[in-house]
Design a protein around this motif. Sequence first.
Motif: not given
Length: 161
Positions: A65-70
């Motif tokens: 949910f932090t968006g790091f992977a995206g």
Amino acid sequence: MKANWRTAWQGPEIVIYRDEVIVDRIDAHQIERVVFVYHGSGDSPGDLLYAIVEAGDEALIFPDFTGFAGRVNFERHAFWAERGSVFWVSDRHASLPARLRRGRGFLRAGGPQYARVPRADLSALIGGWPLEGPQTWEQRKWRRIENSRPFSNSAPGQLRA
């Protein structure tokens, strides 16, 4: 009310926001290794559960949910390809200590929470995981395509029917 997390590049830094307030930042050039933990086959971005980022003496845990992977991973393919520091592991082989997981209902453990922990706390654990890589998402995708072809040479030792 649920917190809104996000990550973004700001120059050479990766900045972590919670409800649009900066809660942490990391110099991207200090990152030594990124380990993406995925569910299922790991073939789609939705399969990514969390990332562990090792930098110096610390490890940062970035839940999905932090968006790091995206945002952070997909926006800078060249950066990650040059560094050769992105690895992958299935969630079947990777588990975190209970203190780093968030609950998801009564007595059920969920995925990890965002955390910055001493790297030594996770080193032995990660050392036992069967890591795949180093490979970026793009390299991983092309290897998957190559392996799906009949008579592929990219996976020596694997027989195809």
